[in-house]
Design a protein around this motif. Structure first.
Motif, PDB file in Angstrom:
ATOM      1  N   ASP A  23       0.814  -1.228   0.000  1.00 34.10           N
ATOM      2  CA  ASP A  23       0.000   0.000   0.000  1.00 34.10           C
ATOM      3  C   ASP A  23       0.843   1.272   0.000  1.00 34.10           C
ATOM      4  O   ASP A  23       0.306   2.381   0.069  1.00 34.10           O
ATOM      5  N   SER A  24       2.142   1.121  -0.044  1.00 39.41           N
ATOM      6  CA  SER A  24       3.019   2.289  -0.068  1.00 39.41           C
ATOM      7  C   SER A  24       2.657   3.179  -1.268  1.00 39.41           C
ATOM      8  O   SER A  24       2.308   2.676  -2.338  1.00 39.41           O
ATOM      9  N   PRO A  25       2.766   4.496  -1.109  1.00 41.49           N
ATOM     10  CA  PRO A  25       2.414   5.405  -2.218  1.00 41.49           C
ATOM     11  C   PRO A  25       3.522   5.577  -3.266  1.00 41.49           C
ATOM     12  O   PRO A  25       3.357   6.328  -4.230  1.00 41.49           O
ATOM     13  N   LEU A  26       4.657   4.882  -3.093  1.00 44.48           N
ATOM     14  CA  LEU A  26       5.814   5.177  -3.960  1.00 44.48           C
ATOM     15  C   LEU A  26       5.540   4.905  -5.431  1.00 44.48           C
ATOM     16  O   LEU A  26       5.841   5.717  -6.292  1.00 44.48           O
ATOM     17  N   ILE A  27       4.998   3.712  -5.713  1.00 50.72           N
ATOM     18  CA  ILE A  27       4.718   3.354  -7.111  1.00 50.72           C
ATOM     19  C   ILE A  27       3.207   3.435  -7.306  1.00 50.72           C
ATOM     20  O   ILE A  27       2.460   2.682  -6.686  1.00 50.72           O
ATOM     21  N   LYS A  49       2.033  17.731 -13.544  1.00 52.49           N
ATOM     22  CA  LYS A  49       0.599  18.029 -13.634  1.00 52.49           C
ATOM     23  C   LYS A  49       0.190  18.970 -12.506  1.00 52.49           C
ATOM     24  O   LYS A  49      -0.689  19.783 -12.638  1.00 52.49           O
ATOM     25  N   GLY A  50       0.771  18.802 -11.334  1.00 59.36           N
ATOM     26  CA  GLY A  50       0.455  19.606 -10.161  1.00 59.36           C
ATOM     27  C   GLY A  50      -0.720  19.036  -9.388  1.00 59.36           C
ATOM     28  O   GLY A  50      -1.629  18.487  -9.990  1.00 59.36           O
ATOM     29  N   PRO A  51      -0.743  19.131  -8.080  1.00 56.21           N
ATOM     30  CA  PRO A  51       0.348  19.709  -7.309  1.00 56.21           C
ATOM     31  C   PRO A  51       1.573  18.797  -7.253  1.00 56.21           C
ATOM     32  O   PRO A  51       2.670  19.280  -7.017  1.00 56.21           O
ATOM     33  N   PHE A  52       1.375  17.483  -7.481  1.00 58.15           N
ATOM     34  CA  PHE A  52       2.514  16.551  -7.529  1.00 58.15           C
ATOM     35  C   PHE A  52       2.828  16.211  -8.988  1.00 58.15           C
ATOM     36  O   PHE A  52       2.100  16.600  -9.899  1.00 58.15           O
ATOM     37  N   PHE A  53       3.898  15.443  -9.196  1.00 58.20           N
ATOM     38  CA  PHE A  53       4.341  15.158 -10.566  1.00 58.20           C
ATOM     39  C   PHE A  53       3.227  14.550 -11.421  1.00 58.20           C
ATOM     40  O   PHE A  53       2.969  14.972 -12.538  1.00 58.20           O
ATOM     41  N   LEU A  54       2.553  13.544 -10.857  1.00 63.37           N
ATOM     42  CA  LEU A  54       1.523  12.857 -11.645  1.00 63.37           C
ATOM     43  C   LEU A  54       0.137  13.455 -11.455  1.00 63.37           C
ATOM     44  O   LEU A  54      -0.798  13.058 -12.135  1.00 63.37           O
ATOM     45  N   GLY A  55      -0.020  14.336 -10.497  1.00 64.03           N
ATOM     46  CA  GLY A  55      -1.342  14.921 -10.223  1.00 64.03           C
ATOM     47  C   GLY A  55      -1.572  15.046  -8.731  1.00 64.03           C
ATOM     48  O   GLY A  55      -0.736  15.600  -8.016  1.00 64.03           O
ATOM     49  N   GLN A  56      -2.670  14.468  -8.268  1.00 59.57           N
ATOM     50  CA  GLN A  56      -3.079  14.688  -6.863  1.00 59.57           C
ATOM     51  C   GLN A  56      -2.265  13.887  -5.861  1.00 59.57           C
ATOM     52  O   GLN A  56      -2.166  14.260  -4.705  1.00 59.57           O
ATOM     53  N   GLU A  57      -1.724  12.729  -6.292  1.00 60.45           N
ATOM     54  CA  GLU A  57      -1.080  11.833  -5.330  1.00 60.45           C
ATOM     55  C   GLU A  57       0.445  11.934  -5.388  1.00 60.45           C
ATOM     56  O   GLU A  57       1.021  11.966  -6.468  1.00 60.45           O
ATOM     57  N   MET A  58       1.054  11.888  -4.207  1.00 57.07           N
ATOM     58  CA  MET A  58       2.525  11.881  -4.147  1.00 57.07           C
ATOM     59  C   MET A  58       3.049  10.497  -4.550  1.00 57.07           C
ATOM     60  O   MET A  58       2.443   9.487  -4.198  1.00 57.07           O
ATOM     61  N   CYS A  59       4.162  10.463  -5.281  1.00 52.53           N
ATOM     62  CA  CYS A  59       4.811   9.188  -5.605  1.00 52.53           C
ATOM     63  C   CYS A  59       6.334   9.367  -5.460  1.00 52.53           C
ATOM     64  O   CYS A  59       6.808  10.433  -5.057  1.00 52.53           O
ATOM     65  N   ALA A  60       7.070   8.325  -5.781  1.00 54.81           N
ATOM     66  CA  ALA A  60       8.529   8.360  -5.591  1.00 54.81           C
ATOM     67  C   ALA A  60       9.202   9.493  -6.365  1.00 54.81           C
ATOM     68  O   ALA A  60      10.195  10.070  -5.906  1.00 54.81           O
ATOM     69  N   ILE A  61       8.671   9.847  -7.526  1.00 60.55           N
ATOM     70  CA  ILE A  61       9.283  10.927  -8.321  1.00 60.55           C
ATOM     71  C   ILE A  61       9.286  12.230  -7.509  1.00 60.55           C
ATOM     72  O   ILE A  61      10.249  13.000  -7.535  1.00 60.55           O
ATOM     73  N   ASP A  62       8.219  12.450  -6.751  1.00 64.94           N
ATOM     74  CA  ASP A  62       8.140  13.672  -5.933  1.00 64.94           C
ATOM     75  C   ASP A  62       9.212  13.681  -4.850  1.00 64.94           C
ATOM     76  O   ASP A  62       9.755  14.737  -4.513  1.00 64.94           O
ATOM     77  N   VAL A  63       9.502  12.507  -4.308  1.00 63.49           N
ATOM     78  CA  VAL A  63      10.551  12.419  -3.284  1.00 63.49           C
ATOM     79  C   VAL A  63      11.906  12.779  -3.917  1.00 63.49           C
ATOM     80  O   VAL A  63      12.663  13.585  -3.368  1.00 63.49           O
TER      81      VAL A  63
END
Ligand SMILES: N[C@@H](CCC(=O)N[C@@H](CS)C(=O)NCC(=O)O)C(=O)O
Length: 204
Positions: free
Chosen positions: A80-84, A146-160
């Motif tokens: 369930d990790s948000p990374l991928i 896309k904003g606010p995070f790289f892919l859109g609404q959800e944070m993923c590893a790219i944001d880290v």
């Protein structure tokens, strides 16, 4: 059970692995080292022939290096990790891989140019060309956000990766001027309650 040990040098990409572990709810201990110290480097190189951090020792004693491999291991341990992300497979894989394959090495060669080339002008040039190449690549990332995070609404590893790497050359001022969306990502990721201690330790 032993916890994960992260061989960590303050201010470096060790923080990326630590964020991946924290976002996946995996406890870890920090073994603080300075890879520029010859004694520490000798110990580190026994585990990781590249002499790089992050280097992890897993609870079963196995060694894990390479932030992308750490990301994959964390997600496997904690599905369930948000990374991928569950969606955006192609987009995610493409842009996360480009960070480690193309952007990360610009510091490997640019931080210590005298290790790779001889002569004052070649050394100066390697620093400049890797710095300029990195800026070009970051601008391509900025366009993709896309904003606010790289892919859109959800944070993923790219944001880290973005939140950590925007602390490095070309540094905050350049990003504020040329890549405001990346600065927004950095603000959001670094203020996440699960990650605050890590940012304070590495960049505070
Ligand atoms: N591909 C590696 C890169 C790791 C890396 O370059 N770490 C830097 C610190 S941010 C390092 O250890 N540099 C020392 C060196 O390369 O000699 C990863 O993704 O983990």
């Amino acid at each position: 059970m032993n916890s994960v040990t992260v061989w960590s040098t303050p201010g470096t990409g060790s923080s990326i692995a630590e964020c991946f572990l924290a976002l996946s709810g995996i406890p870890y201990a920090r073994e603080v080292i300075n890879y520029e110290d010859p004694a520490d480097l000798a110990r580190l190189t026994k585990l990781n022939p590249l002499g790089q951090v992050p280097t992890l020792v897993l609870p079963n004693g196995e060694v894990l290096t390479e932030t992308l491999a750490v990301m994959n291991w964390c997600q496997r341990q904690s599905p369930d990790s948000p990374l991928i992300p569950k969606n955006y497979y192609v987009r995610f894989q493409r842009w996360v891989t480009m960070i480690v394959a193309a952007i990360y090495p610009t510091w490997t060669y640019g931080d210590t140019p005298a290790k790779w080339v001889d002569g004052e002008s070649a050394i100066a040039r390697l620093r400049v060309t890797t710095d300029e190449h990195r800026k070009k690549l970051w601008l391509a990332y900025e366009e993709q956000i896309k904003g606010p995070f790289f892919l859109g609404q959800e944070m993923c590893a790219i944001d880290v990766y973005i939140a950590i790497m925007t602390n490095w050359r070309p540094r905050s001022e350049w990003f504020e001027q040329h890549a405001p969306k990346m600065i927004e990502i950095k603000k959001r990721v670094s203020s996440d309650t699960r990650l605050r201690e890590i940012f304070a330790f590495h960049f505070g």
